[in-house]
Design a protein around this motif. Structure first.
Motif, mmCIF file in Angstrom:
data_model
loop_
_atom_site.group_PDB
_atom_site.id
_atom_site.type_symbol
_atom_site.label_atom_id
_atom_site.label_comp_id
_atom_site.label_asym_id
_atom_site.label_seq_id
_atom_site.Cartn_x
_atom_site.Cartn_y
_atom_site.Cartn_z
ATOM 1 N N ALA B 307 0.862 -1.178 0.000
ATOM 2 C CA ALA B 307 0.000 0.000 0.000
ATOM 3 C C ALA B 307 0.903 1.235 0.000
ATOM 4 C CB ALA B 307 -0.889 -0.007 1.233
ATOM 5 N N VAL B 308 0.709 2.093 -0.973
ATOM 6 C CA VAL B 308 1.573 3.266 -1.110
ATOM 7 C C VAL B 308 1.166 4.327 -0.088
ATOM 8 C CG1 VAL B 308 2.310 5.137 -2.642
ATOM 9 C CG2 VAL B 308 1.993 2.807 -3.539
ATOM 10 N N PHE B 309 2.147 4.824 0.669
ATOM 11 C CA PHE B 309 1.811 5.839 1.676
ATOM 12 C C PHE B 309 2.526 7.161 1.457
ATOM 13 C CE2 PHE B 309 5.733 5.561 4.102
ATOM 14 C CZ PHE B 309 6.161 4.245 3.944
ATOM 15 N N PRO B 458 4.755 -7.024 10.393
ATOM 16 C CA PRO B 458 3.447 -7.187 11.028
ATOM 17 C C PRO B 458 2.897 -5.834 11.491
ATOM 18 C CG PRO B 458 5.076 -8.675 11.996
ATOM 19 C CD PRO B 458 5.824 -7.696 11.153
ATOM 20 N N SER B 459 1.600 -5.745 11.568
ATOM 21 C CA SER B 459 0.944 -4.528 12.045
ATOM 22 C C SER B 459 0.584 -4.692 13.511
ATOM 23 C CB SER B 459 -0.322 -4.276 11.231
ATOM 24 O OG SER B 459 -1.201 -3.429 11.941
ATOM 25 N N ILE B 460 1.006 -3.721 14.317
ATOM 26 C CA ILE B 460 0.669 -3.739 15.745
ATOM 27 C C ILE B 460 -0.770 -3.269 15.937
ATOM 28 C CG2 ILE B 460 1.223 -2.761 17.992
ATOM 29 C CD1 ILE B 460 4.091 -2.222 16.747
ATOM 30 N N ILE B 468 -7.939 2.092 13.140
ATOM 31 C CA ILE B 468 -7.044 3.080 12.535
ATOM 32 C C ILE B 468 -6.279 2.469 11.367
ATOM 33 C CG2 ILE B 468 -6.795 4.382 14.684
ATOM 34 C CD1 ILE B 468 -3.915 3.279 14.892
ATOM 35 N N VAL B 469 -6.457 1.184 11.169
ATOM 36 C CA VAL B 469 -5.790 0.513 10.048
ATOM 37 C C VAL B 469 -6.749 0.530 8.862
ATOM 38 C CG1 VAL B 469 -4.763 -1.647 9.262
ATOM 39 C CG2 VAL B 469 -4.496 -0.935 11.645
ATOM 40 N N LYS B 470 -6.346 1.220 7.809
ATOM 41 C CA LYS B 470 -7.230 1.377 6.652
ATOM 42 C C LYS B 470 -6.447 1.197 5.365
ATOM 43 C CE LYS B 470 -10.257 4.845 8.575
ATOM 44 N NZ LYS B 470 -10.242 6.286 8.577
ATOM 45 N N ASP B 471 -7.081 0.559 4.420
ATOM 46 C CA ASP B 471 -6.502 0.410 3.077
ATOM 47 C C ASP B 471 -5.080 -0.162 3.146
ATOM 48 O OD1 ASP B 471 -8.856 1.589 2.136
ATOM 49 O OD2 ASP B 471 -7.992 3.607 2.383
ATOM 50 N N GLY B 472 -4.890 -1.110 4.035
ATOM 51 C CA GLY B 472 -3.591 -1.773 4.110
ATOM 52 C C GLY B 472 -2.514 -0.978 4.820
ATOM 53 N N MET B 498 1.603 -5.215 4.834
ATOM 54 C CA MET B 498 1.227 -5.711 6.162
ATOM 55 C C MET B 498 1.275 -7.229 6.129
ATOM 56 S SD MET B 498 -2.285 -4.869 8.195
ATOM 57 C CE MET B 498 -2.188 -3.140 7.762
ATOM 58 N N HIS B 499 2.069 -7.785 7.031
ATOM 59 C CA HIS B 499 2.282 -9.227 6.959
ATOM 60 C C HIS B 499 2.289 -9.828 8.357
ATOM 61 C CE1 HIS B 499 3.830 -13.116 5.797
ATOM 62 N NE2 HIS B 499 4.811 -12.975 6.664
#
Lengths: 149, 732
Positions: B307-309, B458-460, B468-472, B498-499
């Motif tokens: 996901a591009v940020f 990984p995502s905490i 608060i986690v949106k669109d990857g 996100m893995h």
């Protein structure tokens, strides 16, 4: 079993199993909570006390083995010990949890080495972990304490 | 937005709401009954209590885990309240709405936010209380408040009139709360910035009398030791309590959600009895989890589109047109928090209430999760916060408070639950490991023109704050690179994959700065080497001095930092004597970062021997953290961060085999010891009257690339896999 020994000069008699570590006798049976539990395996030094004036890890000292002997805890340093004064002057503690063990090690070091070098400090204090990273101040405080009367 | 924060799916749902303007903001709803602080007679506001005998008590609403909130926060109040900060009493505040951290939206200590959140708020609280005290005295005297002044907890009026704060405190609490609260200019500060100020908790901490969670003693309380599934995600099949129950001193053996507890007269008895339970476990979904498979799957994931940020220009075209492409991939390990005080909580749960005394960073969440675990209502749960024997993010988690409450409820006893070090280290929420890939395009002179970056980790937040986690994108996974401070004119493309690995991850001191910024600053050094440039000048020359405001900057300011970073780098060059000739096997390395609105630049000097063992000899640090409230403890935080980061960068790593964490004490998981700490640690602060930046975390991330870059300078090896153990250095 019943074991009698001295803590900070005061005679104590406790009834616990002989394999109970001094750490838990101090903390749970006698209420000397200044001595801390950190690892239970003599790897971190948080539980350091003096046994007959020498630094030992109280988590690895069985109560059955110290009958009649003298234990000093952080409470027994008295609050005005030169190590405590130096620690206070330099604001060494951050979270403070490991510091009783650090000061018990440092005071034992200074009792046999009046003027420790960096190498002496490293060698004697490397058994005491501080996760907050107060080591630069611990070094400085030991040197400051060495200069105090 | 309204979101649901799940602590643990089975236990509790906490309704939260907030906005994401300028950063993360989660506003937690609390039942009204718990919000209201009983305002006694001498409380002009929730931060200050003044007794008739003139005793001033200041409430500290953040958890003291070493970072000095016990002193720095009262200093902010005392500056405006006009009291001697050394003569006050301090109390830890209970959970209440007024104490919510505006930067985080909850009564929560983390994100290097305590002082930043408090900076205006607490000075205004102090000033407001002072104005009410003065107004009360003026009213008593029948004079205008403007004719009165306050100093040292005393009000002076016309004609030599005086009144102590204590004598007018009760009346003051009934005075109108001032709407306009002017604050002193920095030039009039007497408390803030006092270089001689001592910590208010040192006296207790050097005498062994500071009360940590584990020191809680309540008449009649019992001690609990536990056994939990050794494998992550495992569950209990059976146990045999026959032998344990027969041990003298054992009161009961109880099963709770994630294990079995023995409740006994003392901890040692409980601990010995736990060893007799013969528990059988279902290994669960991670039975085959090991590091080879974990990294292999992570590597596969890193080849997928992220996901591009952050994006500007056309990075692909920029790379295609570049004189040269440079790529690098870095791998960072999992880490344990391992605060020196193992997790513990006192819990006394009865039919209609619960008392929880706990070393927590998140006291506001505790009533909710305990309610969820016990069937009580949150307003029936009283929470007291103790001193914390280290936090580092571990105690943002409330798992151990839930466990203690369940054990107390099941046993019917007031219980002090204590985890062994092994329990603690193998049941952490770990700093995530990850893979960090860079592809840079440079021109003929080596100047960066285009950059692609992809992190895989990984995502905490997807466990703790899923909404608060949106669109990857997990915003907390972007820290340390979303605020990329350099220019790449042809284009930039930064993405995140996100893995999930099966390893539970949590917020760890510095969070993703320790991942992204570590990799980034190592890579920038590689680019400087390619260009044949001085690495400080190379950075300065490509700093973005413009006005770009990043869309998302986590807990950073989200504002341009180029000018501040340039100042730090130039100062660092001088202070570290960077570029000086070093003997063989020794090198200097530099790294810089903005985090939490502080700029930290570090030069590390290392020695690397023939077996690739690394010794950090000297660390020179320059910090721009704006105004320093308590300068000596600002210094202590930087020193502590360097120590914590050094461990993660050089010696510490958590690994997993068959779903079981392989390090369970300080022999397997090494912490930096005094003989490993740099002999020289110089820290310099840039003089500034800007708003304070956070200091509890940023330097943790900067020391790691500084060391890695110094290793390269010393022996020509690029560390791409951390920690920089000899085999990982040799492979570089």
């Amino acid at each position: 079993m019943k074991v009698s020994f001295k803590v900070n000069g005061k005679s104590e008699t406790v009834s616990v199993s002989a394999d109970t570590p001094l750490l838990w006798v101090l903390r749970d049976t006698l209420g000397y909570t200044g001595t801390k539990f950190g690892c239970g395996k003599a790897l971190c030094g948080a539980c350091t006390v003096h046994l007959n004036g020498r630094a030992v890890r109280s988590c690895q000292t069985q109560i059955g083995s110290i009958a009649g002997q003298d234990v000093t805890t952080i409470e027994g340093l008295g609050g005005n010990h030169k190590v405590q004064r130096a620690w206070e002057a330099l604001d060494v503690p951050q979270c403070g949890y490991c510091q009783p063990g650090q000061m018990m090690s440092a005071s034992a070091l200074l009792s046999t080495n009046k003027n420790p070098s960096d190498e002496d400090i490293d060698a004697f204090m490397s058994g005491n972990i501080c996760r907050c990273g107060t080591y630069p101040r611990i070094r400085a405080a030991i040197k400051a304490a060495a200069k105090m009367s | 937005m309204e979101i649901i924060a799940k602590n643990e799916a089975r236990r509790d749902f906490l309704k939260v709401s907030g906005s994401a303007a300028g950063g993360l903001a989660l506003a937690f709803y609390l039942p009204a009954a718990r919000m209201a602080q009983a305002a006694d007679g001498g409380s002009p506001n929730a931060w200050v209590k003044i007794a008739a005998d003139n005793t001033v008590t200041i409430m500290v609403a953040r958890s003291e885990m070493g970072q000095d909130v016990y002193t720095s926060m009262p200093m902010l109040i005392a500056e405006e309240l006009e009291v001697d900060v050394n003569a006050i009493k301090v109390e830890f505040a209970p959970p209440a709405e007024v104490y919510i951290n505006s930067l985080l939206g909850g009564q929560l200590t983390g994100g290097s936010t305590a002082v930043r959140d408090a900076w205006e708020k607490l000075r205004k609280a102090g000033a407001s209380a002072r104005m009410m005290l003065v107004a009360a005295a003026a009213d008593n005297w029948g004079v205008d408040a403007s004719k009165c002044s306050a100093a040292n907890a005393m009000i002076k009026g016309p004609g030599g009139k005086t009144a102590t704060y204590g004598s007018v405190a009760a009346k003051a609490s009934t005075m109108e709360v001032p709407k306009e609260v002017p604050l002193k200019p920095a030039s009039q500060f007497k408390v803030i910035g006092n270089t001689k100020q001592k910590r208010l908790d040192t006296a207790m901490k050097v005498r062994g009398t500071a009360g940590f969670g584990i020191d809680t003693r309540i008449p009649g309380m019992k001690y609990a030791a536990v056994v939990m599934a050794p494998m992550m995600g495992g569950s209990l099949i059976s146990y045999d309590d026959t032998r344990a129950k027969n041990m003298p001193g054992v009161h009961s053996v109880v099963q709770y959600s994630r294990g079995v507890a023995v409740v006994a007269k003392d901890y040692w008895t409980a601990k010995k009895a736990v060893a007799l339970l013969d528990p059988q476990w279902d290994a669960g979904p991670n039975a085959d989890l090991d590091m080879t498979g974990l990294w292999s799957k992570m590597e596969d994931a890193s080849n997928s589109a992220g996901a591009v940020f952050r994006e500007s220009g056309d990075a692909d075209q920029g790379l295609a047109q570049a004189a040269k492409m440079i790529t690098a991939e870095y791998r960072l390990p999992f880490q344990s928090h391992s605060p020196m005080e193992p997790q513990n909580t006192f819990a006394h749960v009865t039919a209609d209430k619960a008392l929880i005394i706990t070393p927590t960073q998140f006291q506001q969440l505790v009533p909710h999760v305990v309610a969820g675990a016990t069937g009580l209502k949150p307003e029936q749960v009283e929470v007291q916060t103790t001193f914390l024997g280290g936090g580092f993010g571990r105690r943002v988690e409330v798992d151990y408070a839930i466990d203690a409450a369940e054990i107390s409820k099941a046993s019917g006893e007031p219980v002090m639950m204590i985890w062994s070090r092994e329990d603690d280290m193998t049941h952490d929420s770990y700093r995530p490991g990850g893979i960090y890939k860079f592809t840079a395009g440079v021109d003929a002179k080596g100047k960066l023109t285009a950059l692609k970056f992809k992190s895989t980790s990984p995502s905490i937040s997807s466990r703790l704050f899923p909404s608060i986690v949106k669109d990857g994108i997990d915003p907390f996974a972007l820290e340390g690179i979303d605020n990329f401070p350099y220019l790449a004119d042809a284009g930039m493309n930064f993405s995140y994959v996100m893995h999930d690995t099966g390893v539970q991850v949590g917020y760890w001191r510095g969070v993703s700065h320790n991942l992204n910024a570590v990799a980034l600053e190592c890579f920038i050094d590689e680019l400087a080497t390619n260009a044949g440039a001085d690495p400080i000048q190379y950075r300065i020359d490509m700093l973005d001095m413009g006005s770009t405001k990043h869309a998302w900057s986590g807990l950073s300011a989200g504002v341009p930092v180029g000018a501040r970073m340039k100042t730090v780098l130039e100062e660092l060059r001088k202070k570290a004597n960077f570029g000086k000739k070093m003997p063989a096997g020794k090198g200097q390395g530099i790294a810089v970062m903005e985090g939490y609105n502080s700029i930290v630049g570090i030069v590390a000097e290392v020695s690397v021997d023939e077996s690739m063992d690394v010794v950090v000899d000297k660390v020179t640090t320059v910090v721009d953290a704006g105004t320093l409230i308590h300068p000596d403890q600002a210094l202590a935080q930087v020193q502590g961060c360097i120590n914590f980061g050094q461990g993660a960068g050089l010696i510490s790593e958590i690994t997993v085999k068959n779903g079981i964490v392989q390090q369970n004490n300080f022999d397997g998981y090494r912490a930096v010891r005094i003989n490993e700490t740099p002999k020289v640690m110089d820290v310099h602060f840039i003089k500034s009257d800007g708003a304070p930046g956070g200091l509890g975390e940023p330097a943790t991330a900067v020391i790691v690339p500084a060391i890695a870059n110094a290793i390269h300078a010393a022996v020509g090896k690029r560390v791409r896999t951390f920690p920089a153990l000899p085999e990982n250095v040799a492979a570089g």
